[in-house]
Write a protein that holds these residues in place. Structure first.
Motif, PDB file in Angstrom:
ATOM      1  N   ALA A  38       0.849  -1.187   0.000  1.00  0.00           N
ATOM      2  CA  ALA A  38       0.000   0.000   0.000  1.00  0.00           C
ATOM      3  C   ALA A  38       0.888   1.241   0.000  1.00  0.00           C
ATOM      4  N   PRO A  39       0.378   2.369  -0.447  1.00  0.00           N
ATOM      5  CA  PRO A  39       1.175   3.598  -0.474  1.00  0.00           C
ATOM      6  C   PRO A  39       1.755   3.935   0.898  1.00  0.00           C
ATOM      7  N   GLU A  44       4.124  -6.572   2.116  1.00  0.00           N
ATOM      8  CA  GLU A  44       3.853  -7.616   3.107  1.00  0.00           C
ATOM      9  C   GLU A  44       3.308  -8.864   2.426  1.00  0.00           C
ATOM     10  N   LEU A  45       3.607 -10.002   3.038  1.00  0.00           N
ATOM     11  CA  LEU A  45       3.102 -11.268   2.524  1.00  0.00           C
ATOM     12  C   LEU A  45       1.623 -11.398   2.878  1.00  0.00           C
ATOM     13  N   VAL A  46       0.808 -11.644   1.875  1.00  0.00           N
ATOM     14  CA  VAL A  46      -0.622 -11.828   2.080  1.00  0.00           C
ATOM     15  C   VAL A  46      -0.955 -13.299   2.263  1.00  0.00           C
ATOM     16  N   ALA A  47      -0.433 -14.130   1.382  1.00  0.00           N
ATOM     17  CA  ALA A  47      -0.717 -15.558   1.449  1.00  0.00           C
ATOM     18  C   ALA A  47       0.315 -16.312   0.641  1.00  0.00           C
ATOM     19  N   SER A  48       0.582 -17.550   1.039  1.00  0.00           N
ATOM     20  CA  SER A  48       1.485 -18.406   0.291  1.00  0.00           C
ATOM     21  C   SER A  48       0.946 -19.823   0.297  1.00  0.00           C
ATOM     22  N   ILE A  49       1.401 -20.592  -0.687  1.00  0.00           N
ATOM     23  CA  ILE A  49       0.960 -21.976  -0.812  1.00  0.00           C
ATOM     24  C   ILE A  49       2.129 -22.817  -1.306  1.00  0.00           C
ATOM     25  N   THR A  50       2.354 -23.944  -0.654  1.00  0.00           N
ATOM     26  CA  THR A  50       3.460 -24.807  -1.030  1.00  0.00           C
ATOM     27  C   THR A  50       3.019 -25.799  -2.109  1.00  0.00           C
ATOM     28  N   GLU A  86      -8.948  -1.237   3.594  1.00  0.00           N
ATOM     29  CA  GLU A  86      -7.533  -1.428   3.926  1.00  0.00           C
ATOM     30  C   GLU A  86      -6.866  -2.525   3.088  1.00  0.00           C
ATOM     31  N   ASP A  87      -7.623  -3.206   2.268  1.00  0.00           N
ATOM     32  CA  ASP A  87      -7.033  -4.167   1.332  1.00  0.00           C
ATOM     33  C   ASP A  87      -6.494  -3.471   0.074  1.00  0.00           C
ATOM     34  N   THR A  88      -6.757  -2.193  -0.052  1.00  0.00           N
ATOM     35  CA  THR A  88      -6.280  -1.442  -1.213  1.00  0.00           C
ATOM     36  C   THR A  88      -4.763  -1.442  -1.254  1.00  0.00           C
ATOM     37  N   ALA A  89      -4.230  -1.893  -2.368  1.00  0.00           N
ATOM     38  CA  ALA A  89      -2.772  -1.997  -2.522  1.00  0.00           C
ATOM     39  C   ALA A  89      -2.467  -2.495  -3.930  1.00  0.00           C
ATOM     40  N   VAL A  90      -1.183  -2.472  -4.251  1.00  0.00           N
ATOM     41  CA  VAL A  90      -0.705  -3.169  -5.438  1.00  0.00           C
ATOM     42  C   VAL A  90      -0.342  -4.583  -4.998  1.00  0.00           C
ATOM     43  N   TYR A  91      -0.881  -5.569  -5.679  1.00  0.00           N
ATOM     44  CA  TYR A  91      -0.648  -6.965  -5.336  1.00  0.00           C
ATOM     45  C   TYR A  91       0.362  -7.585  -6.302  1.00  0.00           C
ATOM     46  N   TYR A  92       1.336  -8.276  -5.730  1.00  0.00           N
ATOM     47  CA  TYR A  92       2.393  -8.913  -6.508  1.00  0.00           C
ATOM     48  C   TYR A  92       2.370 -10.425  -6.246  1.00  0.00           C
ATOM     49  N   CYS A  93       2.575 -11.186  -7.296  1.00  0.00           N
ATOM     50  CA  CYS A  93       2.708 -12.629  -7.109  1.00  0.00           C
ATOM     51  C   CYS A  93       4.181 -13.014  -7.217  1.00  0.00           C
ATOM     52  N   ASN A  94       4.524 -14.124  -6.597  1.00  0.00           N
ATOM     53  CA  ASN A  94       5.861 -14.663  -6.793  1.00  0.00           C
ATOM     54  C   ASN A  94       5.824 -16.175  -6.807  1.00  0.00           C
ATOM     55  N   ALA A  95       6.888 -16.742  -7.293  1.00  0.00           N
ATOM     56  CA  ALA A  95       6.974 -18.198  -7.380  1.00  0.00           C
ATOM     57  C   ALA A  95       8.430 -18.620  -7.303  1.00  0.00           C
ATOM     58  N   ASP A  96       8.683 -19.685  -6.574  1.00  0.00           N
ATOM     59  CA  ASP A  96      10.017 -20.277  -6.481  1.00  0.00           C
ATOM     60  C   ASP A  96      10.077 -21.413  -7.493  1.00  0.00           C
ATOM     61  N   VAL A  97      10.848 -21.210  -8.539  1.00  0.00           N
ATOM     62  CA  VAL A  97      10.817 -22.062  -9.724  1.00  0.00           C
ATOM     63  C   VAL A  97      12.138 -22.801  -9.917  1.00  0.00           C
ATOM     64  N   ARG A  98      12.016 -24.082 -10.216  1.00  0.00           N
ATOM     65  CA  ARG A  98      13.182 -24.882 -10.630  1.00  0.00           C
ATOM     66  C   ARG A  98      13.044 -25.111 -12.127  1.00  0.00           C
ATOM     67  N   LEU A  99      14.080 -24.697 -12.870  1.00  0.00           N
ATOM     68  CA  LEU A  99      13.996 -24.768 -14.322  1.00  0.00           C
ATOM     69  C   LEU A  99      14.373 -26.143 -14.872  1.00  0.00           C
ATOM     70  N   ASN A 100      15.174 -26.904 -14.124  1.00  0.00           N
ATOM     71  CA  ASN A 100      15.540 -28.259 -14.525  1.00  0.00           C
ATOM     72  C   ASN A 100      15.755 -29.080 -13.267  1.00  0.00           C
ATOM     73  N   PRO A 101      15.773 -30.423 -13.398  1.00  0.00           N
ATOM     74  CA  PRO A 101      15.768 -31.290 -12.217  1.00  0.00           C
ATOM     75  C   PRO A 101      16.924 -31.048 -11.252  1.00  0.00           C
ATOM     76  N   LEU A 102      18.090 -30.673 -11.770  1.00  0.00           N
ATOM     77  CA  LEU A 102      19.273 -30.530 -10.926  1.00  0.00           C
ATOM     78  C   LEU A 102      19.667 -29.070 -10.708  1.00  0.00           C
ATOM     79  N   GLY A 103      18.879 -28.166 -11.248  1.00  0.00           N
ATOM     80  CA  GLY A 103      19.231 -26.768 -11.160  1.00  0.00           C
ATOM     81  C   GLY A 103      18.782 -26.106  -9.874  1.00  0.00           C
ATOM     82  N   PRO A 104      19.195 -24.870  -9.654  1.00  0.00           N
ATOM     83  CA  PRO A 104      18.801 -24.137  -8.457  1.00  0.00           C
ATOM     84  C   PRO A 104      17.365 -23.634  -8.562  1.00  0.00           C
TER      85      PRO A 104
END
Length: 119
Positions: A38-39, A44-50, A86-104
């Protein structure tokens, strides 16, 4: 990359559904999440899912916002009900991505999507 959509203007008490799709070469996605900023406030983290669908929520949104994911579509959703000013804000998504089986694991961020709740 991540592409977020679904933001907009809604009256207090209304609903919105945010979507965020990951594209490109992806082997797997671990945690996916939604943050908001928010301005004049810190992001802040709103929600996450594994990858096994365990969820975590900001206390102030529990019972109103629901995070889910569709791994076949590499997409994470945020269903937002009973929205408050108070929910007014810019919402951003993120993701933890593995590009190949052995990569970071890389953390990717989507561009923000504006959510405005009128009182």
């Amino acid at each position: 990359q991540l592409q977020a959509s679904g933001g907009g203007l809604v009256q207090a008490g209304g609903s919105l559904r945010l979507s965020c799709a990951a594209s490109g070469t992806i082997f797997s996605i671990n945690v996916m999440g939604w943050y908001r900023q928010a301005p004049g406030k810190q992001r802040e983290l709103v929600a996450s899912i594994t990858s096994d669908n365990s969820t975590n929520y900001l206390a102030s949104v529990k019972g109103r916002l629901t995070i889910s994911r569709d791994d076949a579509k590499n997409t994470v959703y945020l269903q937002m009900n009973s929205l408050k000013f108070e929910d007014t804000a810019v919402y951003y998504c993120n993701a933890d991505v593995r590009l190949n089986p052995l990569g970071p694991i890389f953390r990717y961020w989507g561009r923000g999507t504006q959510v405005t709740v009128s009182s």
